[in-house]
Design a protein around this motif. Sequence first.
Motif, PDB file in Angstrom:
ATOM      1  N   GLY A 159     -20.120 -72.206  20.907  1.00 52.14           N
ATOM      2  CA  GLY A 159     -20.100 -71.723  19.540  1.00 52.14           C
ATOM      3  C   GLY A 159     -21.440 -71.854  18.857  1.00 52.14           C
ATOM      4  O   GLY A 159     -22.318 -72.608  19.298  1.00 52.14           O
ATOM      5  N   ILE A 160     -21.604 -71.105  17.772  1.00 50.69           N
ATOM      6  CA  ILE A 160     -22.852 -71.077  17.015  1.00 50.69           C
ATOM      7  C   ILE A 160     -22.534 -71.234  15.535  1.00 50.69           C
ATOM      8  O   ILE A 160     -21.539 -70.698  15.032  1.00 50.69           O
ATOM      9  CB  ILE A 160     -23.607 -69.753  17.254  1.00 50.69           C
ATOM     10  N   SER A 161     -23.405 -71.963  14.826  1.00 50.85           N
ATOM     11  CA  SER A 161     -23.271 -72.139  13.384  1.00 50.85           C
ATOM     12  C   SER A 161     -24.461 -71.489  12.690  1.00 50.85           C
ATOM     13  O   SER A 161     -25.483 -72.139  12.451  1.00 50.85           O
ATOM     14  CB  SER A 161     -23.183 -73.625  13.034  1.00 50.85           C
ATOM     15  N   PRO A 162     -24.355 -70.207  12.337  1.00 50.32           N
ATOM     16  CA  PRO A 162     -25.472 -69.509  11.688  1.00 50.32           C
ATOM     17  C   PRO A 162     -25.512 -69.777  10.190  1.00 50.32           C
ATOM     18  O   PRO A 162     -24.647 -70.464   9.632  1.00 50.32           O
ATOM     19  CB  PRO A 162     -25.144 -68.037  11.965  1.00 50.32           C
ATOM     20  N   GLN A 163     -26.504 -69.215   9.524  1.00 50.56           N
ATOM     21  CA  GLN A 163     -26.598 -69.356   8.082  1.00 50.56           C
ATOM     22  C   GLN A 163     -25.408 -68.698   7.402  1.00 50.56           C
ATOM     23  O   GLN A 163     -24.881 -67.694   7.870  1.00 50.56           O
ATOM     24  CB  GLN A 163     -27.907 -68.757   7.575  1.00 50.56           C
ATOM     25  N   GLY A 164     -24.999 -69.286   6.277  1.00 57.99           N
ATOM     26  CA  GLY A 164     -23.798 -68.808   5.595  1.00 57.99           C
ATOM     27  C   GLY A 164     -23.980 -67.502   4.866  1.00 57.99           C
ATOM     28  O   GLY A 164     -23.027 -66.720   4.722  1.00 57.99           O
ATOM     29  N   ASN A 165     -25.184 -67.242   4.373  1.00 62.53           N
ATOM     30  CA  ASN A 165     -25.484 -65.948   3.774  1.00 62.53           C
ATOM     31  C   ASN A 165     -25.686 -64.957   4.912  1.00 62.53           C
ATOM     32  O   ASN A 165     -26.694 -64.997   5.613  1.00 62.53           O
ATOM     33  CB  ASN A 165     -26.738 -66.043   2.901  1.00 62.53           C
ATOM     34  N   LEU A 166     -24.718 -64.094   5.104  1.00 67.24           N
ATOM     35  CA  LEU A 166     -24.695 -63.234   6.288  1.00 67.24           C
ATOM     36  C   LEU A 166     -26.005 -62.471   6.464  1.00 67.24           C
ATOM     37  O   LEU A 166     -26.545 -62.377   7.565  1.00 67.24           O
ATOM     38  CB  LEU A 166     -23.514 -62.265   6.194  1.00 67.24           C
ATOM     39  N   GLY A 167     -26.553 -61.959   5.363  1.00 67.95           N
ATOM     40  CA  GLY A 167     -27.771 -61.168   5.456  1.00 67.95           C
ATOM     41  C   GLY A 167     -29.000 -61.965   5.834  1.00 67.95           C
ATOM     42  O   GLY A 167     -29.940 -61.415   6.422  1.00 67.95           O
ATOM     43  N   ASN A 168     -29.021 -63.257   5.523  1.00 64.77           N
ATOM     44  CA  ASN A 168     -30.205 -64.077   5.814  1.00 64.77           C
ATOM     45  C   ASN A 168     -30.453 -64.250   7.304  1.00 64.77           C
ATOM     46  O   ASN A 168     -31.568 -64.572   7.716  1.00 64.77           O
ATOM     47  CB  ASN A 168     -30.072 -65.452   5.168  1.00 64.77           C
ATOM     48  N   ASN A 169     -29.426 -64.071   8.121  1.00 65.28           N
ATOM     49  CA  ASN A 169     -29.595 -64.273   9.560  1.00 65.28           C
ATOM     50  C   ASN A 169     -30.564 -63.269  10.173  1.00 65.28           C
ATOM     51  O   ASN A 169     -31.185 -63.552  11.196  1.00 65.28           O
ATOM     52  CB  ASN A 169     -28.234 -64.211  10.249  1.00 65.28           C
ATOM     53  N   ALA A 170     -30.693 -62.105   9.534  1.00 63.46           N
ATOM     54  CA  ALA A 170     -31.621 -61.097  10.049  1.00 63.46           C
ATOM     55  C   ALA A 170     -33.055 -61.603  10.033  1.00 63.46           C
ATOM     56  O   ALA A 170     -33.867 -61.226  10.884  1.00 63.46           O
ATOM     57  CB  ALA A 170     -31.503 -59.806   9.239  1.00 63.46           C
ATOM     58  N   GLN A 171     -33.395 -62.484   9.084  1.00 69.99           N
ATOM     59  CA  GLN A 171     -34.746 -63.032   9.003  1.00 69.99           C
ATOM     60  C   GLN A 171     -35.066 -63.924  10.199  1.00 69.99           C
ATOM     61  O   GLN A 171     -36.232 -64.169  10.503  1.00 69.99           O
ATOM     62  CB  GLN A 171     -34.909 -63.830   7.717  1.00 69.99           C
ATOM     63  N   LEU A 172     -34.024 -64.422  10.852  1.00 67.73           N
ATOM     64  CA  LEU A 172     -34.192 -65.267  12.038  1.00 67.73           C
ATOM     65  C   LEU A 172     -33.965 -64.477  13.318  1.00 67.73           C
ATOM     66  O   LEU A 172     -33.982 -65.039  14.401  1.00 67.73           O
ATOM     67  CB  LEU A 172     -33.215 -66.444  11.982  1.00 67.73           C
ATOM     68  N   TYR A 173     -33.707 -63.165  13.176  1.00 69.83           N
ATOM     69  CA  TYR A 173     -33.417 -62.268  14.296  1.00 69.83           C
ATOM     70  C   TYR A 173     -32.172 -62.727  15.048  1.00 69.83           C
ATOM     71  O   TYR A 173     -32.076 -62.641  16.267  1.00 69.83           O
ATOM     72  CB  TYR A 173     -34.648 -62.133  15.208  1.00 69.83           C
ATOM     73  N   ALA A 174     -31.218 -63.237  14.270  1.00 68.32           N
ATOM     74  CA  ALA A 174     -29.930 -63.676  14.802  1.00 68.32           C
ATOM     75  C   ALA A 174     -28.915 -62.565  14.536  1.00 68.32           C
ATOM     76  O   ALA A 174     -28.517 -62.340  13.391  1.00 68.32           O
ATOM     77  CB  ALA A 174     -29.494 -64.970  14.129  1.00 68.32           C
ATOM     78  N   ASP A 175     -28.505 -61.890  15.581  1.00 72.29           N
ATOM     79  CA  ASP A 175     -27.635 -60.710  15.484  1.00 72.29           C
ATOM     80  C   ASP A 175     -26.172 -61.154  15.435  1.00 72.29           C
ATOM     81  O   ASP A 175     -25.375 -60.877  16.340  1.00 72.29           O
ATOM     82  CB  ASP A 175     -27.904 -59.804  16.693  1.00 72.29           C
TER      83      ASP A 175
END
Length: 406
Positions: free
Chosen positions: A277-293
């Motif tokens: 499992g993965i715990s990405p940033q909670g603001n869905l749009g912010n993940n694009a800044q980390l190139y996390a698809d």
Amino acid sequence: MRKNKPVSILIAVMLLASVLAVSALSARRHEPQKTVQTAATPSQAITPATAPDDMRGVWITYMELSMENEADKSEAAFRKKFEAIADDCLSFGFNTLIVQVRPFCDALYPSKLYPASHILTGEQGKAPGYDALQIMCASCQKRGLSLHAWINPYRVTASQTPAKLSADNPYRKNPSIGIQTASGIILNPADEAARQLILDGVKEIVSQYPVDGIHFDDYFYPTDIGDADSAAYEAYRRTVPQDAAMDLADWRKANVNLLIAETYLTVHRYSQTAVFGISPQGNLGNNAQLYADVESWCRAKGYLDYICPQLYFSPDNPALRFADALGEWTATELAADVKLYVGLAGYKAGTDADEGTWQGHDDILSQELIILNSNQKVNGFMLYSYSALHDEAAKNEMQNLKKGLS
């Protein structure tokens, strides 16, 4: 937003195959490492374990496990410390500990790939003389707690931590597998040897320890990456027809996607019980800044078993309210068997975070738990982090949250 239907893991990996051209060029710069096979073939059916429907987890950070400032750094002292943590979590009502076992390209267990972590002895590469992960696994099994091994896959240093890398640190031995920015050093997501090192490390854990999961958090490409990987990108562009080349953003996302897909395969190839499992940033749009698809990871079968966005927001946070963030995630398409958990901000309880909207309340976390329990798309939560259970400022919040778990 793409509207295409989910694809199988084999097709997903095939779509990323162009990334391997970069890997081939990178591999020529250094001696290849001994590798393990991580990709499934069509004849090798994988029946993965399923993530639980009632996750009540708590993150245990490397700071909370640290023995650096302890006068007694012995095995007995670490065992006593962790057993107290496990007892606390069990009595509180948690059923899963997410324990940080590889924070800085190092390890809290005897590893053939990574040096011993500085958090146990104060010096990276100096072995503590005991196996901390084995102790943690045994302690959790004794109490009926699940344990997920939390890994920072790319991070080598962050903000000058650790202060000194050991001579046997993989980056020290082979700097070509890394990228350095102002914020620190990461393993290069485009480098095949770097990716294989991460995958071999995952195999090392799931094949030797009875962990219930492998867990990545939200560290992927750093926000200050700039043009630090420009040489690797240009090398990739030279290997494909000009009109077929991915742009920089898609190429970076593809590099990360390939690691995620191969990590999923590695976990399930070498363990019949562990999940990924993965715990990405909670603001869905912010993940694009980390190139996390993240949307592809959720939608396409074969990337992960659960997603746990960090919804570290109060109900009245002016920037993003908890309910609004939750709505974005529950509206995200999930592949079959992918579970949705939610990360809760124990560390903000009683503070002036989110423009002071936590102050004057002692039931934000318990109310957010009620919201989660009533949402059929949510399968549990994880609290960040263990220290909040003993934080005086969070005392009333924790008491009310505990009542909600009883």
